[in-house]
Structure formats: C-alpha cells, structure tokens
Design a protein around this motif. Structure first.
Motif, PDB file in Angstrom:
ATOM      1  N   ALA A   1      21.418  21.018 -30.601  1.00 51.72           N
ATOM      2  CA  ALA A   1      21.758  21.700 -29.351  1.00 51.72           C
ATOM      3  C   ALA A   1      23.230  22.073 -29.398  1.00 51.72           C
ATOM      4  CB  ALA A   1      21.470  20.794 -28.157  1.00 51.72           C
ATOM      5  N   PHE A   2      23.565  23.221 -28.831  1.00 53.24           N
ATOM      6  CA  PHE A   2      24.951  23.708 -28.913  1.00 53.24           C
ATOM      7  C   PHE A   2      25.268  24.585 -27.699  1.00 53.24           C
ATOM      8  CE2 PHE A   2      23.903  28.099 -30.065  1.00 53.24           C
ATOM      9  CZ  PHE A   2      22.596  27.962 -30.494  1.00 53.24           C
ATOM     10  N   PRO A   3      26.562  24.695 -27.382  1.00 60.34           N
ATOM     11  CA  PRO A   3      26.941  25.521 -26.228  1.00 60.34           C
ATOM     12  C   PRO A   3      26.989  27.002 -26.585  1.00 60.34           C
ATOM     13  CG  PRO A   3      28.892  24.537 -27.207  1.00 60.34           C
ATOM     14  CD  PRO A   3      27.722  24.000 -27.980  1.00 60.34           C
ATOM     15  N   THR A   4      26.647  27.846 -25.631  1.00 60.53           N
ATOM     16  CA  THR A   4      26.932  29.279 -25.740  1.00 60.53           C
ATOM     17  C   THR A   4      27.659  29.648 -24.444  1.00 60.53           C
ATOM     18  OG1 THR A   4      25.041  30.289 -24.611  1.00 60.53           O
ATOM     19  CG2 THR A   4      24.660  29.536 -26.886  1.00 60.53           C
TER      20      THR A   4
ATOM     21  N   ASN B   1      31.306  15.762 -30.625  1.00 56.49           N
ATOM     22  CA  ASN B   1      32.211  16.175 -29.551  1.00 56.49           C
ATOM     23  C   ASN B   1      33.148  17.297 -29.987  1.00 56.49           C
ATOM     24  OD1 ASN B   1      33.726  16.368 -27.255  1.00 56.49           O
ATOM     25  ND2 ASN B   1      34.897  14.479 -27.644  1.00 56.49           N
ATOM     26  N   MET B   2      33.006  18.457 -29.329  1.00 54.18           N
ATOM     27  CA  MET B   2      33.963  19.552 -29.561  1.00 54.18           C
ATOM     28  C   MET B   2      34.499  20.066 -28.236  1.00 54.18           C
ATOM     29  SD  MET B   2      32.777  21.806 -32.802  1.00 54.18           S
ATOM     30  CE  MET B   2      31.426  21.041 -33.656  1.00 54.18           C
ATOM     31  N   ARG B   3      34.605  19.152 -27.278  1.00 52.22           N
ATOM     32  CA  ARG B   3      35.119  19.563 -25.970  1.00 52.22           C
ATOM     33  C   ARG B   3      36.565  20.028 -26.069  1.00 52.22           C
ATOM     34  NH1 ARG B   3      31.928  15.088 -24.808  1.00 52.22           N
ATOM     35  NH2 ARG B   3      30.223  15.438 -23.320  1.00 52.22           N
ATOM     36  N   GLU B   4      37.279  19.520 -27.076  1.00 56.64           N
ATOM     37  CA  GLU B   4      38.683  19.916 -27.233  1.00 56.64           C
ATOM     38  C   GLU B   4      38.822  21.191 -28.061  1.00 56.64           C
ATOM     39  OE1 GLU B   4      40.607  18.111 -25.377  1.00 56.64           O
ATOM     40  OE2 GLU B   4      38.901  16.767 -25.014  1.00 56.64           O
ATOM     41  N   GLY B   5      37.682  21.768 -28.475  1.00 55.33           N
ATOM     42  CA  GLY B   5      37.747  23.007 -29.252  1.00 55.33           C
ATOM     43  C   GLY B   5      37.022  22.894 -30.578  1.00 55.33           C
ATOM     44  N   LEU B   6      37.008  24.015 -31.295  1.00 54.13           N
ATOM     45  CA  LEU B   6      36.272  24.135 -32.546  1.00 54.13           C
ATOM     46  C   LEU B   6      36.837  23.201 -33.616  1.00 54.13           C
ATOM     47  CD1 LEU B   6      34.071  25.957 -33.843  1.00 54.13           C
ATOM     48  CD2 LEU B   6      35.928  27.398 -34.655  1.00 54.13           C
TER      49      LEU B   6
ATOM     50  N   PRO C   1      25.912  35.477 -29.554  1.00 55.32           N
ATOM     51  CA  PRO C   1      26.578  34.788 -28.444  1.00 55.32           C
ATOM     52  C   PRO C   1      28.100  34.889 -28.532  1.00 55.32           C
ATOM     53  CG  PRO C   1      25.778  33.204 -30.057  1.00 55.32           C
ATOM     54  CD  PRO C   1      25.319  34.545 -30.524  1.00 55.32           C
ATOM     55  N   ALA C   2      28.750  34.941 -27.377  1.00 55.76           N
ATOM     56  CA  ALA C   2      30.214  35.002 -27.324  1.00 55.76           C
ATOM     57  C   ALA C   2      30.772  33.603 -27.104  1.00 55.76           C
ATOM     58  CB  ALA C   2      30.659  35.945 -26.218  1.00 55.76           C
ATOM     59  N   HIS C   3      30.621  32.749 -28.090  1.00 55.46           N
ATOM     60  CA  HIS C   3      31.149  31.393 -27.985  1.00 55.46           C
ATOM     61  C   HIS C   3      31.536  30.949 -29.387  1.00 55.46           C
ATOM     62  CE1 HIS C   3      31.553  27.160 -27.150  1.00 55.46           C
ATOM     63  NE2 HIS C   3      31.323  27.363 -25.868  1.00 55.46           N
ATOM     64  N   GLU C   4      32.768  30.487 -29.542  1.00 53.92           N
ATOM     65  CA  GLU C   4      33.251  30.217 -30.900  1.00 53.92           C
ATOM     66  C   GLU C   4      32.450  29.123 -31.598  1.00 53.92           C
ATOM     67  OE1 GLU C   4      37.331  28.993 -30.996  1.00 53.92           O
ATOM     68  OE2 GLU C   4      36.982  27.258 -29.691  1.00 53.92           O
ATOM     69  N   ILE C   5      31.977  28.144 -30.857  1.00 54.33           N
ATOM     70  CA  ILE C   5      31.198  27.065 -31.477  1.00 54.33           C
ATOM     71  C   ILE C   5      29.847  27.600 -31.956  1.00 54.33           C
ATOM     72  CG2 ILE C   5      30.000  24.870 -31.050  1.00 54.33           C
ATOM     73  CD1 ILE C   5      32.333  24.093 -29.204  1.00 54.33           C
ATOM     74  N   ALA C   6      29.185  28.380 -31.090  1.00 56.76           N
ATOM     75  CA  ALA C   6      27.887  28.951 -31.470  1.00 56.76           C
ATOM     76  C   ALA C   6      28.040  29.849 -32.701  1.00 56.76           C
ATOM     77  CB  ALA C   6      27.306  29.741 -30.298  1.00 56.76           C
ATOM     78  N   LEU C   7      29.038  30.707 -32.691  1.00 53.13           N
ATOM     79  CA  LEU C   7      29.239  31.632 -33.826  1.00 53.13           C
ATOM     80  C   LEU C   7      29.542  30.863 -35.115  1.00 53.13           C
ATOM     81  CD1 LEU C   7      31.305  34.420 -32.008  1.00 53.13           C
ATOM     82  CD2 LEU C   7      28.957  34.625 -32.886  1.00 53.13           C
TER      83      LEU C   7
ATOM     84  N   PRO D   1      29.807  40.323 -29.378  1.00 54.31           N
ATOM     85  CA  PRO D   1      29.078  39.169 -28.860  1.00 54.31           C
ATOM     86  C   PRO D   1      29.089  39.145 -27.332  1.00 54.31           C
ATOM     87  CG  PRO D   1      31.156  38.493 -29.865  1.00 54.31           C
ATOM     88  CD  PRO D   1      31.047  39.958 -30.075  1.00 54.31           C
ATOM     89  N   GLY D   2      27.952  38.697 -26.754  1.00 55.13           N
ATOM     90  CA  GLY D   2      27.865  38.640 -25.304  1.00 55.13           C
ATOM     91  C   GLY D   2      26.467  38.327 -24.820  1.00 55.13           C
TER      92      GLY D   2
END
Ligand code: AMP
Ligand code: MG
Length: 339
Positions: free
Chosen positions: A30-33, A6-11, A123-129, A94-95
């Motif tokens: 699996a991860f969000p972008t 769970n990283m819904r609250e952030g990285l 990707p422009a997503h801190e979790i993905a990066l 990223p984008g």
C-alpha cells in the motif's frame, strides 16, 4: 507480517528499493498517492493482482487502475492511444485523471475485471512515482476493505490491512482526498465514468464536451461500462443521511434532523462546513477542496466514535463538488434529503 515503511518525512530511495522489490516479487504494497492511498501489486502479474481482490474482498468484475510513471509505459498497456488521450496526458499527468483505453494482450483480464479496456493514470506523488520506477506498472485500487471509505491517512490503511498485506508505505495525509476522475476514451465519445480529483470542466477545456455517464449522478445498477459503480461504496457502519439544497434550508434541516434522531435516543454525528450541535461533530472546512480532502476521514472518524447516524451537509455539484456528492450519495445508500 506487515512492514510499515515510514516515509512521512519524505522520499527515501533506499526504502523505495525495498518496496519496489516487494512489488517485483508479487507482493502487496500500500502506498500514498495525491488522491487516496492505493493497494498496489505488479499490474502484469496475474497471481499478484488476484491477491488484491482477495485482500479487499473486492468483486472480481470491478476493474483496477494501472499506475505508471512514464508516458511511454502507456504504449505497453494500451492498444490504441487516441489524440484525446495524448492531449489530456500532456496537460494533466501526473495528476488525478484516469484514462480508459483498449487494452493490450499483455494486460491480464484479472487486472481489468474481465474487460477489453484498461484504466491508466500517472499519480502526482513522489513516493508513488518512485515506487513505480523501482518496479513495474502498479495496479492499485483504493487501499480500503471493499465497501468502506477510501483511506486518506496511513492509519486508515493500517486499520484495514495490518497483518493482511506485506507492506504499507506511510507518507502522511493525501492532498486531494477523493479518487481520480475516470474518463472513457475507448468508445465513440469521451465519457465521464467517475467524477474525481480533476473537475470535468477542466477536461472539457482541453477536449471539448464530455458525456456524463448517467450513473455519475444517480443510482446505478447493471452497468457494464462503469463497473465500480454498481457496488456498495464508501460506507461507514453508521447510516449516512445527505441533506441537499440551498445552504440556509440545509442548515435548518440538519438542526431538525439532529433533534429528531436524538429524541429517539440515537447518537448523532454531523459533518458540515459550519459548526452544529450534535453528539459528535466533524468540521469539513470551508472550500470544496477542504470538503474533498476531509470527506473520507470524517466518515471514518465519526464511525470510530460510534454514532448511529451521520448527517452530512451536501455541497454544490460544481468543480470538485461533483466528486464529493457522488461519494456522499453512495455512502448514504442514496438516503438523500432534498430541501
Ligand atoms: P478504485 O481505484 O478502488 O477507485 O477502483 C478503480 C475504479 O476505476 C473502478 O471501480 C472503475 O470505476 C474504474 N475503472 C477501472 N478500470 C476500468 C475500465 N476498464 N473501464 C471502466 N472503468 C474502469
Ligand atoms: Mg475504491
């Protein structure tokens, strides 16, 4: 055997380390972008990449996108980096932009669906990066069972893959909601292979005219250059009908269709940018950005409610509208009603 991280609250760097180790061990994460959720594996590990295809039920000739976190990683993947690639990466990474370039030997053919080119994006997503930085370039198609709507929420990924992959990083709803724009820079002229989160109009401002692959707007079969395009896509269980045309006429037609199908005892769902009477209704929002963001969620949600038919309001094919209509038409199996 699936860990939901769970990283819904952030990285969370400690949790990222765990997920990164999974990737390095050849596992599926699996991860969000910013576009949709991806189903990731080490892009250079043949065995790991093969598992992505197995888990999704994805045809082996439908290539994956390799995700990087640093422009220098592009040099490890692509044999040549043309001027246009540099210009576009400078401006849009990223984008939501994927570049197709001649591949290096090191990139396994499994990853590229047997092609001599590789598709790459940052990707422009801190979790993905953070995940990529903690591991390797990550090959990731959308994290849905092949043929189903792409996932824009961790819950969608859990529905499709819980118990079938090692980890799901949950990071909330994706910002854009449609996949990346894919531009082929490996042939003579830059060509749009798939419209997506970055409007082609924006790309043309940087590199000039871009050819539109004929598969983008119409039905496509047997296309070596646009491999993903020949398969059934984005389809819920319900039959989807897309109504296209001037707004006023579209509205009338949707009302008519709802009546017609209900009189035949079908359960009818409508997804649109304004309120409609139907058995189920999903409001897509006002702007084309809202529609893009809500599109896949609407298809999944109406399906979950067990409707037989989904009637979708078409949008203008400008900006993100090109990507939206491309997805909707495919989801409908080209059951398009023009008014
Ligand atoms: P997905 O991430 O599930 O949307 O799938 C990736 C898509 O990227 C494929 O279906 C193709 O449309 C496109 N793609 C990936 N690699 C290539 C390539 N080498 N040449 C052309 N298109 C590609
Ligand atoms: Mg996909």
């Amino acid at each position: 055997m699936t860990v939901v991280i769970n990283m819904r609250e952030g990285l969370d760097e400690r949790k990222i380390k765990v997920a990164g180790r999974f990737i390095l061990e050849g596992k599926l994460v699996a991860f969000p972008t910013e576009t949709v959720y991806g189903l990731g594996a080490d892009a250079l590990n043949e065995k790991a990449v093969r598992r992505i295809f197995e888990a999704k039920g994805r045809p082996a000739d439908n290539p994956l996108i390799v995700h990087i976190a640093d422009f220098n990683d592009l040099k490890k993947l692509a044999r040549e980096i043309p001027r246009e690639a540099k210009l576009l990466a400078d401006r849009f990474w990223p984008g939501p932009l994927t570049l197709v370039l001649p591949k290096k030997e090191e990139v396994p053919l499994v990853t590229t669906g047997g092609l001599d080119t590789v598709a790459v994006r940052m990707p422009a997503h801190e979790i993905a990066l953070a995940l990529i930085r903690a591991s390797k370039p990550v090959a990731a198609p959308s994290a849905n069972i092949s043929g189903k709507p792409s996932p824009t929420l961790a819950e969608h990924v859990i529905d499709d893959f819980y118990g079938r992959i090692e980890a799901i990083v949950a990071g909330g709803e994706t910002r854009i909601g449609v996949e990346s724009t894919v531009i082929d820079l490996s042939s003579e002229r830059p060509t749009l292979l798939r419209p997506g989160g970055l409007p082609v109009e924006e790309i043309e401002k940087v590199i000039g005219p871009v050819e539109i692959h004929p598969a983008v707007k119409g039905k496509a079969v047997d296309l070596a250059k646009a491999p993903g395009m020949k398969y059934k896509h984005y389809s819920p269980n319900a039959q989807v009908l897309v109504v296209e045309g001037p707004k006023e006429r579209v509205r009338e037609k949707i009302k008519e269709l709802v009546e017609e199908y209900r009189s035949k005892s079908y359960r009818v769902g409508v997804m649109a940018t304004e309120e409609f009477e139907a058995d189920e209704f999903f409001y897509l929002g006002k702007t084309v950005e809202d529609v893009a963001k809500n599109l896949f969620k609407a298809l999944r949600e109406l399906d979950r409610q067990g409707v037989d038919v989904i009637i979708a309001e078409g949008v203008e094919e400008r900006g993100l509208g090109l990507a939206v209509m491309n997805r909707l038409r495919k989801a409908s199996g080209y059951q398009i009603i023009r008014v």
